[in-house]
Design a protein around this motif. Structure first.
Motif, mmCIF file in Angstrom:
data_model
loop_
_atom_site.group_PDB
_atom_site.id
_atom_site.type_symbol
_atom_site.label_atom_id
_atom_site.label_comp_id
_atom_site.label_asym_id
_atom_site.label_seq_id
_atom_site.Cartn_x
_atom_site.Cartn_y
_atom_site.Cartn_z
ATOM 1 N N ARG A 1 -2.849 -105.385 55.032
ATOM 2 C CA ARG A 1 -3.662 -106.387 54.338
ATOM 3 C C ARG A 1 -3.974 -105.972 52.895
ATOM 4 O O ARG A 1 -3.890 -106.790 51.980
ATOM 5 C CB ARG A 1 -4.963 -106.645 55.103
ATOM 6 C CG ARG A 1 -5.873 -107.662 54.418
ATOM 7 C CD ARG A 1 -7.060 -108.035 55.291
ATOM 8 N NE ARG A 1 -8.028 -108.865 54.582
ATOM 9 C CZ ARG A 1 -7.881 -110.156 54.359
ATOM 10 N NH1 ARG A 1 -6.803 -110.778 54.804
ATOM 11 N NH2 ARG A 1 -8.815 -110.843 53.713
ATOM 12 N N ASP A 2 -4.360 -104.706 52.689
ATOM 13 C CA ASP A 2 -4.676 -104.257 51.333
ATOM 14 C C ASP A 2 -3.469 -104.403 50.413
ATOM 15 O O ASP A 2 -3.603 -104.784 49.247
ATOM 16 C CB ASP A 2 -5.149 -102.798 51.342
ATOM 17 C CG ASP A 2 -6.560 -102.659 51.902
ATOM 18 O OD1 ASP A 2 -7.284 -103.669 51.901
ATOM 19 O OD2 ASP A 2 -6.932 -101.555 52.326
ATOM 20 N N HIS A 3 -2.305 -104.089 50.956
ATOM 21 C CA HIS A 3 -1.074 -104.246 50.186
ATOM 22 C C HIS A 3 -0.817 -105.725 49.880
ATOM 23 O O HIS A 3 -0.552 -106.098 48.732
ATOM 24 C CB HIS A 3 0.099 -103.651 50.968
ATOM 25 C CG HIS A 3 1.408 -103.701 50.246
ATOM 26 N ND1 HIS A 3 2.096 -102.565 49.862
ATOM 27 C CD2 HIS A 3 2.178 -104.751 49.835
ATOM 28 C CE1 HIS A 3 3.208 -102.922 49.251
ATOM 29 N NE2 HIS A 3 3.285 -104.249 49.224
ATOM 30 N N SER A 4 -0.899 -106.566 50.884
ATOM 31 C CA SER A 4 -0.557 -107.979 50.708
ATOM 32 C C SER A 4 -1.505 -108.686 49.748
ATOM 33 O O SER A 4 -1.095 -109.586 49.011
ATOM 34 C CB SER A 4 -0.541 -108.688 52.058
ATOM 35 O OG SER A 4 -1.825 -108.695 52.653
ATOM 36 N N LEU A 5 -2.780 -108.303 49.726
ATOM 37 C CA LEU A 5 -3.736 -108.942 48.831
ATOM 38 C C LEU A 5 -3.425 -108.661 47.365
ATOM 39 O O LEU A 5 -3.792 -109.441 46.490
ATOM 40 C CB LEU A 5 -5.161 -108.474 49.151
ATOM 41 C CG LEU A 5 -5.781 -109.046 50.430
ATOM 42 C CD1 LEU A 5 -7.135 -108.415 50.692
ATOM 43 C CD2 LEU A 5 -5.891 -110.568 50.352
ATOM 44 N N ARG A 6 -2.740 -107.556 47.098
ATOM 45 C CA ARG A 6 -2.354 -107.234 45.727
ATOM 46 C C ARG A 6 -1.072 -107.951 45.314
ATOM 47 O O ARG A 6 -0.697 -107.943 44.146
ATOM 48 C CB ARG A 6 -2.175 -105.723 45.564
ATOM 49 C CG ARG A 6 -3.488 -104.945 45.664
ATOM 50 C CD ARG A 6 -3.248 -103.441 45.480
ATOM 51 N NE ARG A 6 -4.499 -102.723 45.399
ATOM 52 C CZ ARG A 6 -5.170 -102.221 46.435
ATOM 53 N NH1 ARG A 6 -4.673 -102.398 47.662
ATOM 54 N NH2 ARG A 6 -6.305 -101.569 46.282
ATOM 55 N N GLY A 7 -0.393 -108.554 46.276
ATOM 56 C CA GLY A 7 0.817 -109.300 45.968
ATOM 57 C C GLY A 7 0.493 -110.640 45.336
ATOM 58 O O GLY A 7 -0.625 -111.158 45.440
ATOM 59 N N GLY A 8 1.487 -111.225 44.675
ATOM 60 C CA GLY A 8 1.316 -112.539 44.077
ATOM 61 C C GLY A 8 0.467 -112.563 42.820
ATOM 62 O O GLY A 8 0.042 -113.632 42.388
ATOM 63 N N ILE A 9 0.201 -111.399 42.214
ATOM 64 C CA ILE A 9 -0.644 -111.323 41.016
ATOM 65 C C ILE A 9 0.221 -111.000 39.805
ATOM 66 O O ILE A 9 0.941 -109.994 39.794
ATOM 67 C CB ILE A 9 -1.733 -110.248 41.166
ATOM 68 C CG1 ILE A 9 -2.645 -110.565 42.354
ATOM 69 C CG2 ILE A 9 -2.564 -110.143 39.891
ATOM 70 C CD1 ILE A 9 -3.685 -109.491 42.633
ATOM 71 N N VAL A 10 0.145 -111.838 38.789
ATOM 72 C CA VAL A 10 0.779 -111.571 37.500
ATOM 73 C C VAL A 10 -0.300 -111.081 36.546
ATOM 74 O O VAL A 10 -1.312 -111.762 36.331
ATOM 75 C CB VAL A 10 1.456 -112.836 36.933
ATOM 76 C CG1 VAL A 10 1.955 -112.593 35.518
ATOM 77 C CG2 VAL A 10 2.616 -113.263 37.832
ATOM 78 N N ILE A 11 -0.093 -109.894 35.984
ATOM 79 C CA ILE A 11 -1.099 -109.255 35.120
ATOM 80 C C ILE A 11 -0.641 -109.341 33.673
ATOM 81 O O ILE A 11 0.490 -108.959 33.338
ATOM 82 C CB ILE A 11 -1.317 -107.794 35.529
ATOM 83 C CG1 ILE A 11 -1.844 -107.741 36.968
ATOM 84 C CG2 ILE A 11 -2.295 -107.098 34.579
ATOM 85 C CD1 ILE A 11 -1.846 -106.367 37.568
ATOM 86 N N LEU A 12 -1.526 -109.825 32.817
ATOM 87 C CA LEU A 12 -1.246 -109.999 31.393
ATOM 88 C C LEU A 12 -2.239 -109.172 30.590
ATOM 89 O O LEU A 12 -3.454 -109.276 30.798
ATOM 90 C CB LEU A 12 -1.360 -111.471 30.990
ATOM 91 C CG LEU A 12 -0.681 -112.509 31.895
ATOM 92 C CD1 LEU A 12 -1.031 -113.911 31.441
ATOM 93 C CD2 LEU A 12 0.818 -112.294 31.910
ATOM 94 N N GLY A 13 -1.739 -108.354 29.663
ATOM 95 C CA GLY A 13 -2.614 -107.529 28.835
ATOM 96 C C GLY A 13 -2.538 -107.929 27.372
ATOM 97 O O GLY A 13 -1.474 -108.301 26.871
ATOM 98 N N PHE A 14 -3.676 -107.850 26.683
ATOM 99 C CA PHE A 14 -3.762 -108.195 25.274
ATOM 100 C C PHE A 14 -4.359 -107.015 24.505
ATOM 101 O O PHE A 14 -5.290 -106.356 24.981
ATOM 102 C CB PHE A 14 -4.641 -109.438 25.075
ATOM 103 C CG PHE A 14 -4.124 -110.655 25.791
ATOM 104 C CD1 PHE A 14 -3.284 -111.543 25.152
ATOM 105 C CD2 PHE A 14 -4.470 -110.898 27.117
ATOM 106 C CE1 PHE A 14 -2.791 -112.663 25.818
ATOM 107 C CE2 PHE A 14 -3.996 -112.004 27.789
ATOM 108 C CZ PHE A 14 -3.156 -112.896 27.136
#
Length: 418
Positions: free
Chosen positions: A388-401
């Motif tokens: 579950r901990d792994h799957s919750l981090r999936g599907g996230i696109v991270i953008l940095g500025f």
């Protein structure tokens, strides 16, 4: 080699197995990053456009009064480095800062996308207390080790060689490639002097891979050198004939070795058996990324998806793989969704976008135009993972500025209860 390229081309034309390489459409930008944003103001997000693409703003976080120079994922955490030479660990679920460490020197190897290394200790049977997990990085000519949980310094040491790669760790050693053609193994309890080193024929410029008890070192001399990580004893090398300038990857008990000879080799890390060889017709230029059942890797023209066809049959020694598709024009893997993979396309001059591509056959589905993003982060977590901990981090696109802001956009289908 020509035969390999011609054969590959004919197969692609005949079967269409690499999917549809439709160009991503251009349109209104989903995030507005103006000159005012460079002064620390929050970039403006087009909520409707992002939601129409199938995403939601998961969290946004600002490191106040800081200019970011690097954003990356290592292990299960997000790391950001700043112009003031501070390292921040950021919780990937909430965007909250866990800790900050004042390095005092510029972080090295930020261009690799993986300047940070971690080591996580397993709790052994009968052990009362878990050992502190560790974070390693190189800043100029210094190697640092921090406690992963609270960011306190474990050690720092000045290296007596010129580091050419980010570090890699085992339970006892830290390994770094050097511009003097060598790989160095430093004991964690006595890091001031190298415990062992080995000289290859030319420079070692990519991060080594580790699969206990073996360290795998790729050299620009075209050879992958396996070593006993604890002693430095060299084992039988694997020669490709062309420089190795993309990092090897150990993923799900197999070693993926990219080469300039146009091939991705899949090897057994225990005995060196070749499970598969995927020829893509040009040199592999990006480090492979493993997500789910697929390893993604790039060339100058696009991103390739190499899928394992497991589980391995009892009467077979090799794990079958399939070069499922290629997405022309893609430059980086960003995240995996419930049914799609999200890729970065375009450039700063012509405009960049996030493309939605189907996981299985690579056909193009949609595109989200995004410009002004300074740091595109590869998220290696799968939302379909059993943990579950792994799957919750999936599907996230991270953008940095650069102005200190970090956005996390999460695929709506991967949000629990959405």
């Amino acid at each position: 080699m020509k035969r390999c390229v011609l054969l590959l081309s004919s197969v692609l034309l005949a079967t269409g197995c690499l999917g549809q390489n439709r160009p991503s459409p251009t349109g209104p930008q989903a995030i507005e990053y103006t000159d005012s944003g460079k002064r620390g103001e929050r970039p403006q997000i087009d909520k409707d456009r992002v939601e129409a693409f199938g995403f939601q703003l998961y969290w946004d976080s600002a490191i106040r009064d800081e200019v970011l120079t690097s954003v990356s994922v290592e292990g299960d955490q997000l790391y950001a480095f700043t112009k003031t030479n501070r390292l921040y660990q950021i919780d990937m679920h909430s965007g909250m800062v866990n800790w900050v460490f004042d390095v005092g020197l510029p972080l090295s190897f930020t261009e690799t996308g993986h300047p940070i290394a971690e080591w996580t200790y397993e709790v052994r049977k009968g052990q009362k207390y878990k050992e502190y997990d560790e974070v390693f990085f190189v800043a100029k000519d210094h190697l640092f080790s921090l406690d992963k949980k609270n960011g306190s310094e474990i050690f720092q040491t000045r290296l007596n060689f010129a580091p050419a790669t980010p570090p890699r760790s085992s339970s006892t050693h830290v390994f770094i490639g050097s511009w003097d053609d060598r790989i160095y193994g430093l004991r964690k309890d006595t890091p001031t002097i190298a415990d062992w080193s080995w000289r290859t024929q030319t420079d070692v410029v990519v991060k080594p891979a580790y699969y206990s008890p073996t360290l795998f070192v790729s050299s620009t001399d075209g050879t992958m050198y396996p070593f006993d990580a604890a002693t430095g004893r060299k084992r039988a090398p694997f020669k490709t004939g062309k420089p190795l300038r993309a990092a090897p990857l150990v993923y799900r008990a197999l070693l993926y070795l990219p080469s300039d000879d146009f091939n991705m080799y899949v090897l057994d890390p225990n005995d060196g058996l070749v499970h598969h060889r995927a020829c893509v017709g040009e040199a592999i230029t990006t480090d492979p990324v493993g997500i789910g059942k697929t390893v993604y890797f790039g060339t100058k023209t696009g991103i390739n998806a190499l899928t394992r066809l497991g589980p391995m049959a009892e009467n077979k020694r090799k794990m079958d793989h399939n070069l499922a598709w290629t997405r022309k024009g893609a430059t980086q893997v960003l995240a995996e969704g419930s049914e799609d993979i999200y890729l970065l396309e375009g450039n700063d001059q012509e405009g960049t976008s996030v493309s939605r591509v189907h996981l299985k056959d690579g056909h193009f589905r949609d595109s989200l135009p995004l410009s002004g993003v300074d740091f595109w982060v590869t998220n290696p977590f799968s939302p379909r993972h059993s943990d579950r901990d792994h799957s919750l981090r999936g599907g996230i696109v991270i953008l940095g500025f650069r102005n200190g802001w970090i956005f996390a956009l999460k695929e709506t289908a991967t949000i629990p209860g959405a």
